[in-house]
Design a protein around this motif. Sequence first.
Motif, PDB file in Angstrom:
ATOM      1  N   LEU A 216      -5.232 -18.010  14.102  1.00 47.42           N
ATOM      2  CA  LEU A 216      -5.904 -17.152  15.083  1.00 47.42           C
ATOM      3  C   LEU A 216      -4.992 -16.011  15.493  1.00 47.42           C
ATOM      4  O   LEU A 216      -5.433 -14.854  15.616  1.00 47.42           O
ATOM      5  N   ALA A 217      -3.721 -16.303  15.717  1.00 49.21           N
ATOM      6  CA  ALA A 217      -2.788 -15.284  16.202  1.00 49.21           C
ATOM      7  C   ALA A 217      -2.617 -14.161  15.188  1.00 49.21           C
ATOM      8  O   ALA A 217      -2.623 -12.975  15.552  1.00 49.21           O
ATOM      9  N   LYS A 218      -2.466 -14.502  13.903  1.00 47.89           N
ATOM     10  CA  LYS A 218      -2.244 -13.465  12.900  1.00 47.89           C
ATOM     11  C   LYS A 218      -3.463 -12.567  12.746  1.00 47.89           C
ATOM     12  O   LYS A 218      -3.332 -11.335  12.635  1.00 47.89           O
ATOM     13  N   ARG A 219      -4.648 -13.164  12.753  1.00 52.29           N
ATOM     14  CA  ARG A 219      -5.856 -12.342  12.631  1.00 52.29           C
ATOM     15  C   ARG A 219      -6.043 -11.469  13.881  1.00 52.29           C
ATOM     16  O   ARG A 219      -6.426 -10.308  13.786  1.00 52.29           O
ATOM     17  N   SER A 220      -5.751 -12.049  15.032  1.00 54.63           N
ATOM     18  CA  SER A 220      -5.870 -11.274  16.274  1.00 54.63           C
ATOM     19  C   SER A 220      -4.879 -10.123  16.295  1.00 54.63           C
ATOM     20  O   SER A 220      -5.200  -9.007  16.736  1.00 54.63           O
ATOM     21  N   MET A 221      -3.668 -10.375  15.802  1.00 57.08           N
ATOM     22  CA  MET A 221      -2.669  -9.312  15.770  1.00 57.08           C
ATOM     23  C   MET A 221      -3.081  -8.196  14.819  1.00 57.08           C
ATOM     24  O   MET A 221      -2.858  -7.007  15.104  1.00 57.08           O
ATOM     25  N   THR A 222      -3.680  -8.549  13.703  1.00 58.36           N
ATOM     26  CA  THR A 222      -4.128  -7.538  12.754  1.00 58.36           C
ATOM     27  C   THR A 222      -5.189  -6.638  13.371  1.00 58.36           C
ATOM     28  O   THR A 222      -5.128  -5.408  13.272  1.00 58.36           O
ATOM     29  N   VAL A 223      -6.165  -7.269  14.036  1.00 52.79           N
ATOM     30  CA  VAL A 223      -7.221  -6.494  14.692  1.00 52.79           C
ATOM     31  C   VAL A 223      -6.629  -5.633  15.804  1.00 52.79           C
ATOM     32  O   VAL A 223      -6.925  -4.440  15.920  1.00 52.79           O
ATOM     33  N   ALA A 224      -5.780  -6.241  16.650  1.00 55.58           N
ATOM     34  CA  ALA A 224      -5.224  -5.530  17.801  1.00 55.58           C
ATOM     35  C   ALA A 224      -4.324  -4.382  17.368  1.00 55.58           C
ATOM     36  O   ALA A 224      -4.361  -3.290  17.957  1.00 55.58           O
ATOM     37  N   ALA A 225      -3.500  -4.605  16.342  1.00 55.33           N
ATOM     38  CA  ALA A 225      -2.592  -3.548  15.899  1.00 55.33           C
ATOM     39  C   ALA A 225      -3.365  -2.363  15.329  1.00 55.33           C
ATOM     40  O   ALA A 225      -3.058  -1.198  15.638  1.00 55.33           O
ATOM     41  N   SER A 226      -4.374  -2.641  14.518  1.00 57.94           N
ATOM     42  CA  SER A 226      -5.167  -1.556  13.917  1.00 57.94           C
ATOM     43  C   SER A 226      -5.944  -0.800  14.985  1.00 57.94           C
ATOM     44  O   SER A 226      -5.931   0.444  15.027  1.00 57.94           O
ATOM     45  N   PHE A 227      -6.603  -1.549  15.858  1.00 54.18           N
ATOM     46  CA  PHE A 227      -7.374  -0.938  16.937  1.00 54.18           C
ATOM     47  C   PHE A 227      -6.448  -0.193  17.889  1.00 54.18           C
ATOM     48  O   PHE A 227      -6.756   0.910  18.366  1.00 54.18           O
ATOM     49  N   ALA A 410       1.907   0.780  15.048  1.00 49.10           N
ATOM     50  CA  ALA A 410       2.074   1.164  13.645  1.00 49.10           C
ATOM     51  C   ALA A 410       2.992   0.175  12.929  1.00 49.10           C
ATOM     52  O   ALA A 410       2.765  -0.169  11.752  1.00 49.10           O
ATOM     53  N   THR A 411       4.015  -0.309  13.621  1.00 52.15           N
ATOM     54  CA  THR A 411       4.926  -1.293  13.022  1.00 52.15           C
ATOM     55  C   THR A 411       4.179  -2.568  12.644  1.00 52.15           C
ATOM     56  O   THR A 411       4.358  -3.110  11.541  1.00 52.15           O
ATOM     57  N   PHE A 412       3.316  -3.042  13.540  1.00 56.58           N
ATOM     58  CA  PHE A 412       2.603  -4.284  13.257  1.00 56.58           C
ATOM     59  C   PHE A 412       1.465  -4.081  12.257  1.00 56.58           C
ATOM     60  O   PHE A 412       1.086  -5.029  11.552  1.00 56.58           O
ATOM     61  N   VAL A 413       0.909  -2.878  12.176  1.00 55.36           N
ATOM     62  CA  VAL A 413      -0.046  -2.595  11.103  1.00 55.36           C
ATOM     63  C   VAL A 413       0.657  -2.706   9.755  1.00 55.36           C
ATOM     64  O   VAL A 413       0.132  -3.296   8.798  1.00 55.36           O
ATOM     65  N   TYR A 414       1.859  -2.166   9.670  1.00 59.22           N
ATOM     66  CA  TYR A 414       2.641  -2.254   8.437  1.00 59.22           C
ATOM     67  C   TYR A 414       2.982  -3.704   8.101  1.00 59.22           C
ATOM     68  O   TYR A 414       2.816  -4.140   6.948  1.00 59.22           O
ATOM     69  N   LEU A 415       3.440  -4.460   9.104  1.00 59.89           N
ATOM     70  CA  LEU A 415       3.783  -5.865   8.857  1.00 59.89           C
ATOM     71  C   LEU A 415       2.563  -6.676   8.459  1.00 59.89           C
ATOM     72  O   LEU A 415       2.651  -7.575   7.615  1.00 59.89           O
ATOM     73  N   SER A 416       1.416  -6.352   9.054  1.00 64.55           N
ATOM     74  CA  SER A 416       0.191  -7.066   8.691  1.00 64.55           C
ATOM     75  C   SER A 416      -0.191  -6.783   7.243  1.00 64.55           C
ATOM     76  O   SER A 416      -0.577  -7.699   6.497  1.00 64.55           O
ATOM     77  N   ALA A 417      -0.072  -5.538   6.816  1.00 64.97           N
ATOM     78  CA  ALA A 417      -0.411  -5.188   5.435  1.00 64.97           C
ATOM     79  C   ALA A 417       0.514  -5.882   4.449  1.00 64.97           C
ATOM     80  O   ALA A 417       0.107  -6.211   3.325  1.00 64.97           O
ATOM     81  N   ARG A 418       1.767  -6.150   4.869  1.00 63.73           N
ATOM     82  CA  ARG A 418       2.743  -6.832   4.014  1.00 63.73           C
ATOM     83  C   ARG A 418       2.746  -8.345   4.229  1.00 63.73           C
ATOM     84  O   ARG A 418       3.561  -9.038   3.615  1.00 63.73           O
TER      85      ARG A 418
END
Length: 525
Positions: A216-227, A410-418
């Motif tokens: 849940l945390a990783k998916r939430s972080m991906t959504v939150a970072a992008s948004f 932007a940092t967490f968007v990058y980390l999420s993509a990787r």
Amino acid sequence: MDLNIVDLSRLQFAITVLYHFLFVPLTIGLSVLIASMETVYVMTGREIWRQMTKFWGVLFGINFVLGAATGIVMEFQFGMNWSYYSHYVGDIFGAPLAIEGLMAFFLEATFVGLFFFGWDKLSKLGHLAATWAVALGSNFSALWILIANGWMQNPVGAVFNPQTMRMEVEDFAAVVFNPVAQAKFVHTVSAGYVVASIFVLGVSAWYLLKGRHTALAKRSMTVAASFGLASSLSVVVLGDESGYLSTEHQKMKLAAIEAMWHTEPAPAAFTLVGLPDNTERKTHYAVHIPWVMGVIGTRSLTSEIPGIHDLVDLAETRIRQGIVAFDALQAIRKAGSSEAIPSDAAAAFEDTGHYLGYALLLRPYLDDPREASDAQIRQAAWDTVPHVPTLFWAFRTMVGLGFFFIVLTATFVYLSARHRLDRHRWLLKVAVGAIPLPWIAAECGWIVAEVGRQPWVIEGVLPTAAAVSDLGAATVLSTIAGFTVIYTILFIIETKLMLAAIRKGPEKDNSPNQKLVPDALAPAE
């Protein structure tokens, strides 16, 4: 009117508004994030997204209740502490507030019940529609509130009636589509999205640090970072638009934000840091970036931005014209009927009536503005300068934090993509520590907007000192104390509920009849 009453009334309203604004941006932002998560659930059918929607929905619900309660108290103060303001512009200001309550808040409040209790009673699409209705209601509430506030910053579509001594609506479409209101709406809503994004990002980072609810945390972080990244970038762009409109409609506010005491050759420099001094009326140790302020404020390289001293001179001229308008108004009211109005008085008011509010700036010094001395007129002109250090530093705090949010998301968007969200614990700790920062930025933005408007409650029309109720200092002090105690208690309750829900985490939603709200708000194990 005792000026202490003005200051106390302003303090009371500031306390309630700033406290209320702790809940508003999170409500606005979380509602859209939750609706987006449920949309993914309906499209994919994956239960993890349903679980995410329910979990963040609980935190939204707690925040929504507190926001509604504090907002009601705030609106009552217009009648209690600002009675002449309510009388003077109630026909205009009351309309957006009434529409907000009837159209937006009722929409949000009605469908929020369906969101919590309709999971097993509505179809997937039906529940999704209810969730988006909550999000739309939250954003429409902000729209109508900011239309009302934007009119206070730029009073368009209304005229003053000398017979009733009130402002009356002339063009409601101009009120609704006020460019200042529209710019404030998109900027404020985007700021709310940033608040919610950093909140979700920080709470999710805490789960990763604890090794709990990682899916849940990783998916939430991906959504939150992008948004959050998209919202942070939009806040900067929309903030630039607000600055440009200030050049047109609120020149003194812009000059105070920049601590620009004297008009500079175009294009003006941006003051990066410095120590503004209201007493000496200059800025010590200023560090300038050439051309930047001129480009932002005027969108050109040739247009000047007037400094504070020149604007004070302009205010003095307008005060003198306002005195002429005040004298003409007395003659008009004395005539009694429109047929008996002297032609010279009618002509004088026609020419100078829009400066009547400037004459009222003299009311703290004497009852009849026509008896003002040159020294009193000059002092009233300097009263149009808001507190420069407050605006200077509140604006820079807000802007500095805004750029930090861009870098963080932007940092967490990058980390999420990787697929490396949990690789750097220090970054997760930064995300957790950043949770309160967007609230600080939002409150600074509100301070810039409202302190920058002083000494006007309605820009150029009604001074703050003329808008308050005739109350005793003891009455206002007692209500300030009462509100402070009550709001402190509410804040403690809300904090405990939010922390309890976060510590407990999301519920496993295996049973279709599982009750969300009671279980999710139960004490942590």
